[in-house]
Design a protein around this motif. Sequence first.
Motif, PDB file in Angstrom:
ATOM      1  N   THR A 133      11.534   2.928  -6.549  1.00  0.00           N
ATOM      2  CA  THR A 133      10.202   2.774  -5.964  1.00  0.00           C
ATOM      3  C   THR A 133       9.368   1.790  -6.781  1.00  0.00           C
ATOM      4  O   THR A 133       8.538   1.059  -6.234  1.00  0.00           O
ATOM      5  CB  THR A 133       9.487   4.123  -5.868  1.00  0.00           C
ATOM      6  OG1 THR A 133       9.468   4.744  -7.162  1.00  0.00           O
ATOM      7  CG2 THR A 133      10.170   5.045  -4.871  1.00  0.00           C
ATOM      8  N   ALA A 134       9.604   1.751  -8.094  1.00  0.00           N
ATOM      9  CA  ALA A 134       8.897   0.777  -8.929  1.00  0.00           C
ATOM     10  C   ALA A 134       9.270  -0.646  -8.529  1.00  0.00           C
ATOM     11  O   ALA A 134       8.414  -1.536  -8.494  1.00  0.00           O
ATOM     12  CB  ALA A 134       9.222   1.009 -10.407  1.00  0.00           C
ATOM     13  N   ASP A 135      10.544  -0.873  -8.209  1.00  0.00           N
ATOM     14  CA  ASP A 135      10.977  -2.198  -7.764  1.00  0.00           C
ATOM     15  C   ASP A 135      10.252  -2.610  -6.487  1.00  0.00           C
ATOM     16  O   ASP A 135       9.844  -3.769  -6.337  1.00  0.00           O
ATOM     17  CB  ASP A 135      12.484  -2.212  -7.498  1.00  0.00           C
ATOM     18  CG  ASP A 135      13.315  -2.063  -8.758  1.00  0.00           C
ATOM     19  OD1 ASP A 135      12.821  -2.451  -9.847  1.00  0.00           O
ATOM     20  OD2 ASP A 135      14.446  -1.556  -8.665  1.00  0.00           O
ATOM     21  N   LEU A 136      10.092  -1.676  -5.568  1.00  0.00           N
ATOM     22  CA  LEU A 136       9.421  -1.976  -4.306  1.00  0.00           C
ATOM     23  C   LEU A 136       8.022  -2.520  -4.544  1.00  0.00           C
ATOM     24  O   LEU A 136       7.581  -3.473  -3.888  1.00  0.00           O
ATOM     25  CB  LEU A 136       9.343  -0.727  -3.428  1.00  0.00           C
ATOM     26  CG  LEU A 136      10.653  -0.213  -2.828  1.00  0.00           C
ATOM     27  CD1 LEU A 136      10.425   1.142  -2.171  1.00  0.00           C
ATOM     28  CD2 LEU A 136      11.201  -1.207  -1.807  1.00  0.00           C
ATOM     29  N   LEU A 137       7.316  -1.917  -5.495  1.00  0.00           N
ATOM     30  CA  LEU A 137       5.931  -2.294  -5.751  1.00  0.00           C
ATOM     31  C   LEU A 137       5.801  -3.477  -6.707  1.00  0.00           C
ATOM     32  O   LEU A 137       4.864  -4.268  -6.596  1.00  0.00           O
ATOM     33  CB  LEU A 137       5.163  -1.097  -6.314  1.00  0.00           C
ATOM     34  CG  LEU A 137       5.047   0.115  -5.380  1.00  0.00           C
ATOM     35  CD1 LEU A 137       4.431   1.290  -6.115  1.00  0.00           C
ATOM     36  CD2 LEU A 137       4.236  -0.225  -4.137  1.00  0.00           C
ATOM     37  N   ASP A 138       6.734  -3.603  -7.639  1.00  0.00           N
ATOM     38  CA  ASP A 138       6.622  -4.642  -8.671  1.00  0.00           C
ATOM     39  C   ASP A 138       7.231  -5.975  -8.251  1.00  0.00           C
ATOM     40  O   ASP A 138       6.780  -7.031  -8.703  1.00  0.00           O
ATOM     41  CB  ASP A 138       7.295  -4.190  -9.968  1.00  0.00           C
ATOM     42  CG  ASP A 138       6.596  -3.001 -10.607  1.00  0.00           C
ATOM     43  OD1 ASP A 138       5.422  -2.750 -10.267  1.00  0.00           O
ATOM     44  OD2 ASP A 138       7.229  -2.323 -11.445  1.00  0.00           O
ATOM     45  N   LEU A 139       8.241  -5.931  -7.411  1.00  0.00           N
ATOM     46  CA  LEU A 139       8.985  -7.149  -7.084  1.00  0.00           C
ATOM     47  C   LEU A 139       8.655  -7.729  -5.708  1.00  0.00           C
ATOM     48  O   LEU A 139       9.139  -8.812  -5.375  1.00  0.00           O
ATOM     49  CB  LEU A 139      10.499  -6.878  -7.153  1.00  0.00           C
ATOM     50  CG  LEU A 139      11.043  -6.391  -8.499  1.00  0.00           C
ATOM     51  CD1 LEU A 139      12.542  -6.137  -8.389  1.00  0.00           C
ATOM     52  CD2 LEU A 139      10.744  -7.408  -9.603  1.00  0.00           C
ATOM     53  N   ILE A 142       4.840  -5.453  -1.109  1.00  0.00           N
ATOM     54  CA  ILE A 142       4.506  -4.095  -0.689  1.00  0.00           C
ATOM     55  C   ILE A 142       3.509  -3.490  -1.684  1.00  0.00           C
ATOM     56  O   ILE A 142       3.715  -3.546  -2.894  1.00  0.00           O
ATOM     57  CB  ILE A 142       5.770  -3.226  -0.598  1.00  0.00           C
ATOM     58  CG1 ILE A 142       6.699  -3.776   0.491  1.00  0.00           C
ATOM     59  CG2 ILE A 142       5.412  -1.766  -0.318  1.00  0.00           C
ATOM     60  CD1 ILE A 142       8.072  -3.138   0.504  1.00  0.00           C
ATOM     61  N   GLU A 143       2.442  -2.920  -1.157  1.00  0.00           N
ATOM     62  CA  GLU A 143       1.360  -2.414  -2.010  1.00  0.00           C
ATOM     63  C   GLU A 143       1.276  -0.900  -2.092  1.00  0.00           C
ATOM     64  O   GLU A 143       0.719  -0.361  -3.050  1.00  0.00           O
ATOM     65  CB  GLU A 143       0.023  -2.940  -1.481  1.00  0.00           C
ATOM     66  CG  GLU A 143      -0.059  -4.453  -1.469  1.00  0.00           C
ATOM     67  CD  GLU A 143      -1.229  -4.922  -0.645  1.00  0.00           C
ATOM     68  OE1 GLU A 143      -2.300  -5.122  -1.232  1.00  0.00           O
ATOM     69  OE2 GLU A 143      -1.076  -5.085   0.580  1.00  0.00           O
ATOM     70  N   ARG A 169      11.019  -2.673   6.306  1.00  0.00           N
ATOM     71  CA  ARG A 169       9.976  -3.205   7.167  1.00  0.00           C
ATOM     72  C   ARG A 169       8.636  -2.500   6.910  1.00  0.00           C
ATOM     73  O   ARG A 169       8.285  -1.535   7.597  1.00  0.00           O
ATOM     74  CB  ARG A 169      10.358  -3.045   8.642  1.00  0.00           C
ATOM     75  CG  ARG A 169      11.679  -3.712   9.048  1.00  0.00           C
ATOM     76  CD  ARG A 169      11.547  -5.209   9.006  1.00  0.00           C
ATOM     77  NE  ARG A 169      12.692  -5.879   9.603  1.00  0.00           N
ATOM     78  CZ  ARG A 169      13.700  -6.417   8.919  1.00  0.00           C
ATOM     79  NH1 ARG A 169      13.700  -6.328   7.591  1.00  0.00           N
ATOM     80  NH2 ARG A 169      14.693  -7.014   9.529  1.00  0.00           N
ATOM     81  N   PRO A 170       7.879  -2.935   5.924  1.00  0.00           N
ATOM     82  CA  PRO A 170       6.544  -2.344   5.705  1.00  0.00           C
ATOM     83  C   PRO A 170       5.589  -2.762   6.824  1.00  0.00           C
ATOM     84  O   PRO A 170       5.875  -3.694   7.587  1.00  0.00           O
ATOM     85  CB  PRO A 170       6.124  -2.937   4.366  1.00  0.00           C
ATOM     86  CG  PRO A 170       6.836  -4.247   4.305  1.00  0.00           C
ATOM     87  CD  PRO A 170       8.162  -4.028   4.982  1.00  0.00           C
ATOM     88  N   LEU A 177      -0.206  -3.475   2.699  1.00  0.00           N
ATOM     89  CA  LEU A 177       1.159  -3.562   3.203  1.00  0.00           C
ATOM     90  C   LEU A 177       1.880  -2.303   2.726  1.00  0.00           C
ATOM     91  O   LEU A 177       2.154  -2.128   1.532  1.00  0.00           O
ATOM     92  CB  LEU A 177       1.838  -4.827   2.679  1.00  0.00           C
ATOM     93  CG  LEU A 177       3.103  -5.265   3.435  1.00  0.00           C
ATOM     94  CD1 LEU A 177       2.796  -5.506   4.917  1.00  0.00           C
ATOM     95  CD2 LEU A 177       3.682  -6.524   2.815  1.00  0.00           C
ATOM     96  N   THR A 178       2.156  -1.417   3.664  1.00  0.00           N
ATOM     97  CA  THR A 178       2.578  -0.050   3.360  1.00  0.00           C
ATOM     98  C   THR A 178       3.980   0.227   3.879  1.00  0.00           C
ATOM     99  O   THR A 178       4.296  -0.091   5.032  1.00  0.00           O
ATOM    100  CB  THR A 178       1.593   0.955   3.997  1.00  0.00           C
ATOM    101  OG1 THR A 178       0.267   0.674   3.513  1.00  0.00           O
ATOM    102  CG2 THR A 178       1.966   2.382   3.666  1.00  0.00           C
TER     103      THR A 178
END
Length: 205
Positions: A133-139, A142-143, A169-170, A177-178
């Motif tokens: 989940t950290a990758d999703l937000l850091d890389l 996606i917010e 697909r956020p 962007l969720t």
Amino acid sequence: MNTADDAPGVHSVIGVDAGTVSLREADHLIHDLVDRLGLPSGTIACTHLIRTDERRGTAVSLALPDTGAARAAWERIAALAELNAGAVLADDVYGSQPLTHTAALAAREHARRESGRAVLYPGVEHLTGTVTTADLLDLTAIERLVVVGMPTAETPASTTPVLTRGHVRPEWRAGDLTLALVPAAGGTLAPFEVPDPTPCCADHP
């Protein structure tokens, strides 16, 4: 990676309606437009469900990194001729009604960050296989993450594995962007949207 504060306004968002019906067709259209219009990195491309008296289907929006990039893409808009599409960039219109009307709706929704399902966005290339989940937000762009069935105020641990299935697909929700996630086997998570059994544009994330 956080690009929310830099999100383009109406003068940087192109809306396009080529008469697509399904999300799968709209996904394919986005990848086609990337090639036809030479869209730069940093572009956020979304699909939009269209429900008007005249039209039931999907349109797409292309948020370019800045006004100059949007104008450069618009100058190549004639490449859409064979698609029989309608397109809109601010006050500029290409094509005929009702497609230009629905293209404008898609562009407006994206510019306001009210809705839109993102297919192309900064960092999407990192989302293959299993990530955290950290990758999703850091890389990526996606917010925010929401887990179906979990209270909104709670967030999953940053080390929680996410099975991307190569299909993430956020959506724009209230300006962010969720990405909606669901619990999966073995304490992992997965995107709420399941990929098509034979996904369009299999070479694209």
